[in-house]
Design a protein around this motif. Structure first.
Motif, PDB file in Angstrom:
ATOM      1  N   TRP A   1     -14.817 -40.417  19.591  1.00 42.71           N
ATOM      2  CA  TRP A   1     -13.747 -41.009  20.395  1.00 42.71           C
ATOM      3  C   TRP A   1     -14.025 -42.475  20.737  1.00 42.71           C
ATOM      4  O   TRP A   1     -13.135 -43.314  20.637  1.00 42.71           O
ATOM      5  CB  TRP A   1     -13.547 -40.209  21.681  1.00 42.71           C
ATOM      6  N   PHE A   2     -15.260 -42.785  21.135  1.00 48.17           N
ATOM      7  CA  PHE A   2     -15.597 -44.135  21.594  1.00 48.17           C
ATOM      8  C   PHE A   2     -16.230 -45.012  20.517  1.00 48.17           C
ATOM      9  O   PHE A   2     -16.692 -46.107  20.818  1.00 48.17           O
ATOM     10  CB  PHE A   2     -16.502 -44.070  22.834  1.00 48.17           C
ATOM     11  N   ASP A   3     -16.280 -44.546  19.282  1.00 44.97           N
ATOM     12  CA  ASP A   3     -16.815 -45.332  18.149  1.00 44.97           C
ATOM     13  C   ASP A   3     -18.204 -45.904  18.417  1.00 44.97           C
ATOM     14  O   ASP A   3     -18.528 -47.025  18.018  1.00 44.97           O
ATOM     15  CB  ASP A   3     -15.870 -46.485  17.796  1.00 44.97           C
ATOM     16  N   MET A   4     -19.051 -45.136  19.086  1.00 47.52           N
ATOM     17  CA  MET A   4     -20.388 -45.599  19.443  1.00 47.52           C
ATOM     18  C   MET A   4     -21.177 -46.071  18.219  1.00 47.52           C
ATOM     19  O   MET A   4     -21.934 -47.024  18.302  1.00 47.52           O
ATOM     20  CB  MET A   4     -21.136 -44.471  20.156  1.00 47.52           C
TER      21      MET A   4
ATOM     22  N   PHE B   1     -22.224 -32.559  21.763  1.00 48.72           N
ATOM     23  CA  PHE B   1     -20.806 -32.710  22.054  1.00 48.72           C
ATOM     24  C   PHE B   1     -20.497 -34.010  22.792  1.00 48.72           C
ATOM     25  O   PHE B   1     -19.638 -34.783  22.363  1.00 48.72           O
ATOM     26  CB  PHE B   1     -20.268 -31.502  22.831  1.00 48.72           C
ATOM     27  N   CYS B   2     -21.185 -34.256  23.902  1.00 54.72           N
ATOM     28  CA  CYS B   2     -20.869 -35.450  24.699  1.00 54.72           C
ATOM     29  C   CYS B   2     -21.214 -36.742  23.965  1.00 54.72           C
ATOM     30  O   CYS B   2     -20.386 -37.654  23.887  1.00 54.72           O
ATOM     31  CB  CYS B   2     -21.580 -35.400  26.044  1.00 54.72           C
ATOM     32  N   LEU B   3     -22.452 -36.829  23.452  1.00 55.54           N
ATOM     33  CA  LEU B   3     -22.863 -38.093  22.837  1.00 55.54           C
ATOM     34  C   LEU B   3     -22.376 -38.258  21.404  1.00 55.54           C
ATOM     35  O   LEU B   3     -21.908 -39.326  21.029  1.00 55.54           O
ATOM     36  CB  LEU B   3     -24.382 -38.238  22.893  1.00 55.54           C
ATOM     37  N   GLN B   4     -22.493 -37.213  20.602  1.00 57.75           N
ATOM     38  CA  GLN B   4     -22.127 -37.387  19.197  1.00 57.75           C
ATOM     39  C   GLN B   4     -20.636 -37.180  18.937  1.00 57.75           C
ATOM     40  O   GLN B   4     -20.013 -38.006  18.283  1.00 57.75           O
ATOM     41  CB  GLN B   4     -22.962 -36.463  18.323  1.00 57.75           C
TER      42      GLN B   4
END
Length: 167
Positions: free
Chosen positions: A132-135, A123-126
């Motif tokens: 949200w942050f387009d990582m 949830f947090c990273l993916q």
């Protein structure tokens, strides 16, 4: 191996898997504690979206204070999942020869640890980091493959853990 029943081997494998996830967490917590700056900088680039080339920059978080707070939240969650998995592994090992119901009930902390780890790495990273942050748009500051490899292990391990095939 002739004296070891399949059910005993299954129980031992569940104990081993829970301890492996706990050790993964312990290594991650140790890394975050002893090399705070490296992972903080990594997270800062993800949150600020400064290497994504995204047109969604309004989503970025550029406050260093917020970067630290989010990093501490992640480290706290990693410590919780590590502690729960190590405690869960201990509870399972302690109940390795107990009744089916007692062994199954001993899985509580391990299940909690796996769920918290899935929250962090899925949830947090993916979901948040990527959605949200387009990582995934960053060539240098992208934790998608690393987080995915953890999720790819955790989810089937959680399913195996909770199944009542250890009687």
């Amino acid at each position: 191996m002739t004296g070891l029943k399949t059910s005993q081997l299954i129980r031992r494998s569940k104990v081993a898997i829970v301890f492996m996830v706990g050790m993964l967490g312990a290594l991650i917590v140790f890394s975050n504690a002893t090399d705070y700056d490296s992972n903080y900088i990594y997270l800062g680039h993800i949150l600020s979206m400064d290497t994504t080339g995204s047109h969604l920059m309004y989503r970025s978080i550029n406050s260093e204070m917020m970067h630290h707070r989010i990093y501490w939240m992640i480290m706290t969650l990693e410590t919780i999942f590590t502690s729960a998995c190590l405690l869960g592994g201990y509870q399972l090992a302690k109940n390795i020869n107990a009744s089916d119901e007692q062994f199954h009930e001993a899985k509580k902390y391990a299940v909690l640890g796996f769920l918290v780890a899935l929250f962090v790495y899925y949830f947090c990273l993916q979901v948040i980091g990527n959605g949200w942050f387009d990582m995934d748009q960053s060539k240098d500051w992208n934790a998608m493959k690393w987080a995915q490899s953890i999720v790819d292990f955790l989810l089937p391990a959680l399913i195996f853990l909770v199944l009542k095939v250890d009687s």
